[in-house]
Write a protein that holds these residues in place. Structure first.
Motif, PDB file in Angstrom:
ATOM      1  N   GLY A 144      -5.349  20.618  11.600  1.00  0.00           N
ATOM      2  CA  GLY A 144      -4.260  19.747  12.014  1.00  0.00           C
ATOM      3  C   GLY A 144      -4.492  18.316  11.569  1.00  0.00           C
ATOM      4  O   GLY A 144      -5.509  17.994  10.947  1.00  0.00           O
ATOM      5  N   LEU A 145      -3.537  17.477  11.900  1.00  0.00           N
ATOM      6  CA  LEU A 145      -3.570  16.074  11.498  1.00  0.00           C
ATOM      7  C   LEU A 145      -3.784  15.177  12.713  1.00  0.00           C
ATOM      8  O   LEU A 145      -3.264  15.449  13.795  1.00  0.00           O
ATOM      9  N   LEU A 146      -4.564  14.128  12.535  1.00  0.00           N
ATOM     10  CA  LEU A 146      -4.821  13.138  13.588  1.00  0.00           C
ATOM     11  C   LEU A 146      -3.873  11.962  13.374  1.00  0.00           C
ATOM     12  O   LEU A 146      -3.747  11.455  12.257  1.00  0.00           O
TER      13      LEU A 146
ATOM     14  N   VAL B 188      -7.145   7.336  17.737  1.00  0.00           N
ATOM     15  CA  VAL B 188      -6.407   8.589  17.527  1.00  0.00           C
ATOM     16  C   VAL B 188      -5.650   8.894  18.817  1.00  0.00           C
ATOM     17  O   VAL B 188      -6.246   9.250  19.823  1.00  0.00           O
ATOM     18  N   THR B 189      -4.333   8.707  18.786  1.00  0.00           N
ATOM     19  CA  THR B 189      -3.534   8.837  20.005  1.00  0.00           C
ATOM     20  C   THR B 189      -2.887  10.211  20.160  1.00  0.00           C
ATOM     21  O   THR B 189      -2.480  10.596  21.254  1.00  0.00           O
ATOM     22  N   ASP B 190      -2.783  10.964  19.078  1.00  0.00           N
ATOM     23  CA  ASP B 190      -2.140  12.277  19.144  1.00  0.00           C
ATOM     24  C   ASP B 190      -2.606  13.103  17.953  1.00  0.00           C
ATOM     25  O   ASP B 190      -3.310  12.602  17.060  1.00  0.00           O
ATOM     26  N   CYS B 191      -2.236  14.374  17.945  1.00  0.00           N
ATOM     27  CA  CYS B 191      -2.514  15.206  16.774  1.00  0.00           C
ATOM     28  C   CYS B 191      -1.376  16.193  16.576  1.00  0.00           C
ATOM     29  O   CYS B 191      -0.604  16.474  17.505  1.00  0.00           O
ATOM     30  N   VAL B 192      -1.247  16.693  15.367  1.00  0.00           N
ATOM     31  CA  VAL B 192      -0.261  17.729  15.051  1.00  0.00           C
ATOM     32  C   VAL B 192      -1.012  18.970  14.596  1.00  0.00           C
ATOM     33  O   VAL B 192      -1.616  18.969  13.518  1.00  0.00           O
ATOM     34  N   PRO B 193      -1.025  20.041  15.397  1.00  0.00           N
ATOM     35  CA  PRO B 193      -1.653  21.285  14.961  1.00  0.00           C
ATOM     36  C   PRO B 193      -0.871  21.881  13.788  1.00  0.00           C
ATOM     37  O   PRO B 193       0.357  22.017  13.871  1.00  0.00           O
ATOM     38  N   LEU B 194      -1.561  22.215  12.711  1.00  0.00           N
ATOM     39  CA  LEU B 194      -0.868  22.710  11.521  1.00  0.00           C
ATOM     40  C   LEU B 194      -0.923  24.233  11.391  1.00  0.00           C
ATOM     41  O   LEU B 194       0.039  24.926  11.648  1.00  0.00           O
ATOM     42  N   LEU B 195      -2.082  24.741  10.963  1.00  0.00           N
ATOM     43  CA  LEU B 195      -2.147  26.148  10.564  1.00  0.00           C
ATOM     44  C   LEU B 195      -3.221  26.924  11.319  1.00  0.00           C
ATOM     45  O   LEU B 195      -4.185  26.356  11.819  1.00  0.00           O
ATOM     46  N   HIS B 196      -3.027  28.244  11.379  1.00  0.00           N
ATOM     47  CA  HIS B 196      -4.066  29.132  11.893  1.00  0.00           C
ATOM     48  C   HIS B 196      -4.255  30.342  10.965  1.00  0.00           C
ATOM     49  O   HIS B 196      -4.881  31.315  11.329  1.00  0.00           O
ATOM     50  N   SER B 197      -3.677  30.221   9.786  1.00  0.00           N
ATOM     51  CA  SER B 197      -3.884  31.258   8.768  1.00  0.00           C
ATOM     52  C   SER B 197      -3.654  30.631   7.399  1.00  0.00           C
ATOM     53  O   SER B 197      -2.912  29.650   7.274  1.00  0.00           O
ATOM     54  N   HIS B 198      -4.312  31.160   6.409  1.00  0.00           N
ATOM     55  CA  HIS B 198      -4.127  30.689   5.023  1.00  0.00           C
ATOM     56  C   HIS B 198      -4.305  29.178   4.892  1.00  0.00           C
ATOM     57  O   HIS B 198      -3.479  28.497   4.278  1.00  0.00           O
ATOM     58  N   LEU B 199      -5.355  28.638   5.478  1.00  0.00           N
ATOM     59  CA  LEU B 199      -5.573  27.196   5.428  1.00  0.00           C
ATOM     60  C   LEU B 199      -5.561  26.615   4.012  1.00  0.00           C
ATOM     61  O   LEU B 199      -5.024  25.535   3.804  1.00  0.00           O
TER      62      LEU B 199
ATOM     63  N   GLY C 292      -6.205  10.919  10.022  1.00  0.00           N
ATOM     64  CA  GLY C 292      -7.322  11.838   9.857  1.00  0.00           C
ATOM     65  C   GLY C 292      -6.902  13.294   9.887  1.00  0.00           C
ATOM     66  O   GLY C 292      -5.712  13.633   9.984  1.00  0.00           O
ATOM     67  N   TYR C 293      -7.905  14.136   9.844  1.00  0.00           N
ATOM     68  CA  TYR C 293      -7.708  15.588   9.743  1.00  0.00           C
ATOM     69  C   TYR C 293      -8.733  16.269  10.639  1.00  0.00           C
ATOM     70  O   TYR C 293      -9.867  15.797  10.776  1.00  0.00           O
TER      71      TYR C 293
END
Length: 210
Positions: free
Chosen positions: A28-30, A42-53, A79-80
């Motif tokens: 995910g992204l920070l 870092v105030t939040d994050c966006v969860p991206l993937l759980h397969s095929h990173l 960040g990441y």
């Protein structure tokens, strides 16, 4: 590079993302809502993937959409994060380094955060994270004394409560959104739940400080 502060919201969502897909690598992204320059918050994050990173087209699509959303909400990508499928391995993969490099092109003090799956038990006393910073074109381990997670005990308890209640299933990553576009990858419902749980902790801290 100076200090990095990790908010309760950002940590809890990363932790729940890894718990929701325990046999998968997740990333995910920070995000930060603070202006560039000085310490990174870092105030939040966006969860991206759980397969095929490593799948570049999906990652690029996600980055583009998050960029647009950040511009609309006065946030920026700083960040990441990634948790590897193998819990004993918390070293950055080529995929992690590649995405972090891309973020660092736009953010000078970007960070790369790896979740240490071997230390994710609810009673673990320190945050199960390993952080890297970019120095001389290389990602190097960041001094742990420059990483701050305020109110760690409360944050840990909130993560545990959400896990115990099953509310971690509220978390929607970009992968899940692509499977069902009605699902909200910005996680407003989960954000509200975390804020609700954090409020008593914040109030108690304020009382102690008085």
């Amino acid at each position: 590079m100076g200090e990095v502060e990790l908010s309760c919201l950002a940590y809890v969502k990363m932790y729940l993302h890894a718990c929701l897909f325990p046999r998968c690598s997740v990333n995910g992204l920070l995000l930060s809502s603070s202006p560039a320059g000085g310490a990174v918050c870092v105030t939040d994050c966006v969860p991206l993937l759980h397969s095929h990173l490593p799948l570049a087209p999906i990652t690029q699509l996600a980055l583009t959409q998050v960029d647009v959303w950040c511009a609309q909400t006065q946030q920026r990508i700083v960040g990441y994060y990634q948790a590897n499928a193998c819990v004993s391995d918390c070293s950055p993969t080529p995929c992690a380094l590649k995405i972090a490099d891309k973020i660092a092109e736009q953010c000078n003090n970007a960070v790369l955060l790896m979740i240490d799956g071997g230390k994710m038990s609810p009673d673990y006393r320190v945050p199960p994270i390993v952080m890297y910073e970019r120095k001389d074109s290389r990602w190097t381990l960041k001094d742990k004394h420059t990483i701050m997670l305020r109110q760690w005990e409360e944050t840990r308890e909130i993560a545990g409560q959400l896990l115990d209640s099953g509310d971690h299933s509220l978390l929607v990553d970009f992968d899940s959104h692509l499977d069902d576009i009605t699902r909200d990858w910005t996680n407003q419902k989960l954000n509200a739940k975390i804020a609700e749980l954090a409020s008593p902790a914040n109030a108690e801290q304020q009382l102690k400080a008085m």
